[in-house]
Design an enzyme around this catalytic site. Structure first.
Site, PDB file in Angstrom:
ATOM      1  N   GLY A  66       0.779  -1.246   0.000  1.00  0.00           N
ATOM      2  CA  GLY A  66       0.000   0.000   0.000  1.00  0.00           C
ATOM      3  C   GLY A  66       0.802   1.283   0.000  1.00  0.00           C
TER       4      GLY A  66
ATOM      5  CG  PHE B 134     -12.477   0.079   2.406  1.00  0.00           C
ATOM      6  CD1 PHE B 134     -11.688  -0.595   3.331  1.00  0.00           C
ATOM      7  CD2 PHE B 134     -12.240  -0.135   1.059  1.00  0.00           C
ATOM      8  CE1 PHE B 134     -10.693  -1.472   2.915  1.00  0.00           C
ATOM      9  CE2 PHE B 134     -11.251  -1.010   0.627  1.00  0.00           C
ATOM     10  CZ  PHE B 134     -10.475  -1.675   1.562  1.00  0.00           C
TER      11      PHE B 134
ATOM     12  CG  ASP C 278      -8.417   0.959   9.659  1.00  0.00           C
ATOM     13  OD1 ASP C 278      -9.205   1.873   9.938  1.00  0.00           O
ATOM     14  OD2 ASP C 278      -8.803  -0.185   9.352  1.00  0.00           O
TER      15      ASP C 278
ATOM     16  CD  GLU D 187       1.199   0.799   6.638  1.00  0.00           C
ATOM     17  OE1 GLU D 187       1.131   0.930   5.398  1.00  0.00           O
ATOM     18  OE2 GLU D 187       0.771  -0.201   7.197  1.00  0.00           O
ATOM     19  CG  ASP D 188      -1.461   1.884   3.110  1.00  0.00           C
ATOM     20  OD1 ASP D 188      -1.217   1.634   4.311  1.00  0.00           O
ATOM     21  OD2 ASP D 188      -2.065   1.076   2.374  1.00  0.00           O
TER      22      ASP D 188
ATOM     23  NE  ARG E  12      -1.971  -3.001  -4.209  1.00  0.00           N
ATOM     24  CZ  ARG E  12      -2.145  -3.159  -2.899  1.00  0.00           C
ATOM     25  NH1 ARG E  12      -2.119  -2.118  -2.103  1.00  0.00           N
ATOM     26  NH2 ARG E  12      -2.345  -4.360  -2.390  1.00  0.00           N
TER      27      ARG E  12
ATOM     28  CG  ASP F  86      -5.783  -3.419  -1.954  1.00  0.00           C
ATOM     29  OD1 ASP F  86      -5.475  -2.891  -0.871  1.00  0.00           O
ATOM     30  OD2 ASP F  86      -6.175  -4.600  -2.050  1.00  0.00           O
TER      31      ASP F  86
HETATM   32  P1  5GP Z   1      -4.408  -1.390  10.675  1.00  0.00           P
HETATM   33  O1  5GP Z   1      -3.508  -2.480  11.145  1.00  0.00           O
HETATM   34  O2  5GP Z   1      -3.991  -0.005  11.117  1.00  0.00           O
HETATM   35  O3  5GP Z   1      -5.858  -1.673  11.049  1.00  0.00           O
HETATM   36  O4  5GP Z   1      -4.478  -1.434   9.115  1.00  0.00           O
HETATM   37  C1  5GP Z   1      -3.423  -1.349   8.326  1.00  0.00           C
HETATM   38  C2  5GP Z   1      -3.656  -1.842   6.929  1.00  0.00           C
HETATM   39  O5  5GP Z   1      -5.032  -2.144   6.610  1.00  0.00           O
HETATM   40  C3  5GP Z   1      -3.266  -0.749   5.978  1.00  0.00           C
HETATM   41  O6  5GP Z   1      -1.878  -0.772   5.749  1.00  0.00           O
HETATM   42  C4  5GP Z   1      -4.083  -1.073   4.758  1.00  0.00           C
HETATM   43  O7  5GP Z   1      -3.407  -2.041   3.991  1.00  0.00           O
HETATM   44  C5  5GP Z   1      -5.355  -1.704   5.306  1.00  0.00           C
HETATM   45  N1  5GP Z   1      -6.438  -0.686   5.373  1.00  0.00           N
HETATM   46  C6  5GP Z   1      -6.917  -0.084   6.459  1.00  0.00           C
HETATM   47  N2  5GP Z   1      -7.889   0.804   6.132  1.00  0.00           N
HETATM   48  C7  5GP Z   1      -8.003   0.755   4.784  1.00  0.00           C
HETATM   49  C8  5GP Z   1      -8.831   1.466   3.837  1.00  0.00           C
HETATM   50  O8  5GP Z   1      -9.669   2.323   4.141  1.00  0.00           O
HETATM   51  N3  5GP Z   1      -8.643   1.141   2.516  1.00  0.00           N
HETATM   52  C9  5GP Z   1      -7.746   0.210   2.113  1.00  0.00           C
HETATM   53  N4  5GP Z   1      -7.671  -0.023   0.802  1.00  0.00           N
HETATM   54  N5  5GP Z   1      -6.947  -0.467   2.975  1.00  0.00           N
HETATM   55  C10 5GP Z   1      -7.080  -0.189   4.299  1.00  0.00           C
END
Ligand code: 5GP
Length: 191
Positions: A59, A167, A118, A114-115, A180, A174
């Protein structure tokens, strides 16, 4: 030399996304982040040769590619692959490294890119893991932050945008591995 051709416009009529952050707004913010990061490492007394920009696959790849071109230091780049159990929208909090770094980071100034943060589980795990490898410094740069979903407290040193609980897709993020390459960040429109 001929100018590089302008990439084709995406068809806004048929895309199922609502634009949240435009390509222009992303580009402006990424330039600002790059300038701030450059100044920060210079203030630390780094020449940049000991700076490693570390991207989380997949990402962060598009964000990282633009960001590093706004950091005026002779840095190196490396990548780490992670898998988190659970589906795309429900994180289980269990994170696994699927592809490790190619070089040790001991004594290096590491910028984890990081992208999106969340729930925070992924970066929390990565920061803990990388911290044990004795970097000279360890900072986090995330393009996006969704504070409504936070389950782990994570300090983001450099943040692009705070976004609502949607989302999102595009600019590296993606939906089922696609989109992407969308040049803006959007969210899936409800029918
Ligand atoms: P976390 O561990 O903080 O919950 O999530 C991290 C990963 O979940 C991110 O690096 C990403 O790959 C995916 N993710 C979380 N939220 C989103 C979103 O809104 N859209 C997309 N495409 N991926 C997300």
């Amino acid at each position: 030399m001929a100018a590089s051709p302008t990439p084709p416009a995406w068809n806004r009529e048929t895309e199922p996304f609502v634009e949240l952050i435009s390509a222009e707004a992303i580009s402006r913010r990424v330039a600002e982040l790059g300038a701030t990061i450059t100044a920060e490492y210079r203030a630390l007394g780094s020449t940049g040769e000991d700076v490693v920009v570390l991207g989380v696959l997949k990402g962060s790849v598009i964000f990282l590619s633009d960001l590093v071109r706004h950091i005026s230091l002779p840095l190196t780049m490396d990548f780490i692959g992670v898998a988190s159990y659970g589906d795309a929208t429900v994180s289980s909090g269990v994170v696994q490294i699927t592809q490790d770094l190619t070089k040790p980071i001991e004594g290096k100034h590491v910028l984890l890119v990081e992208d999106i943060v969340d729930t925070g589980h992924t970066v929390h795990y990565l920061l803990e893991n990388l911290g044990t490898r004795k970097p000279a410094s360890l900072k986090l740069c995330s393009l996006l932050h969704k504070p409504d979903r936070a389950e782990r407290e994570v300090h983001i040193d450099h943040l692009g945008f705070t976004i609502p609980n949607k989302f999102v897709v595009g600019y590296g993020l993606d939906v089922a591995q696609r989109y992407r390459n969308l040049p803006y960040i959007g969210y899936v429109a409800q029918p």
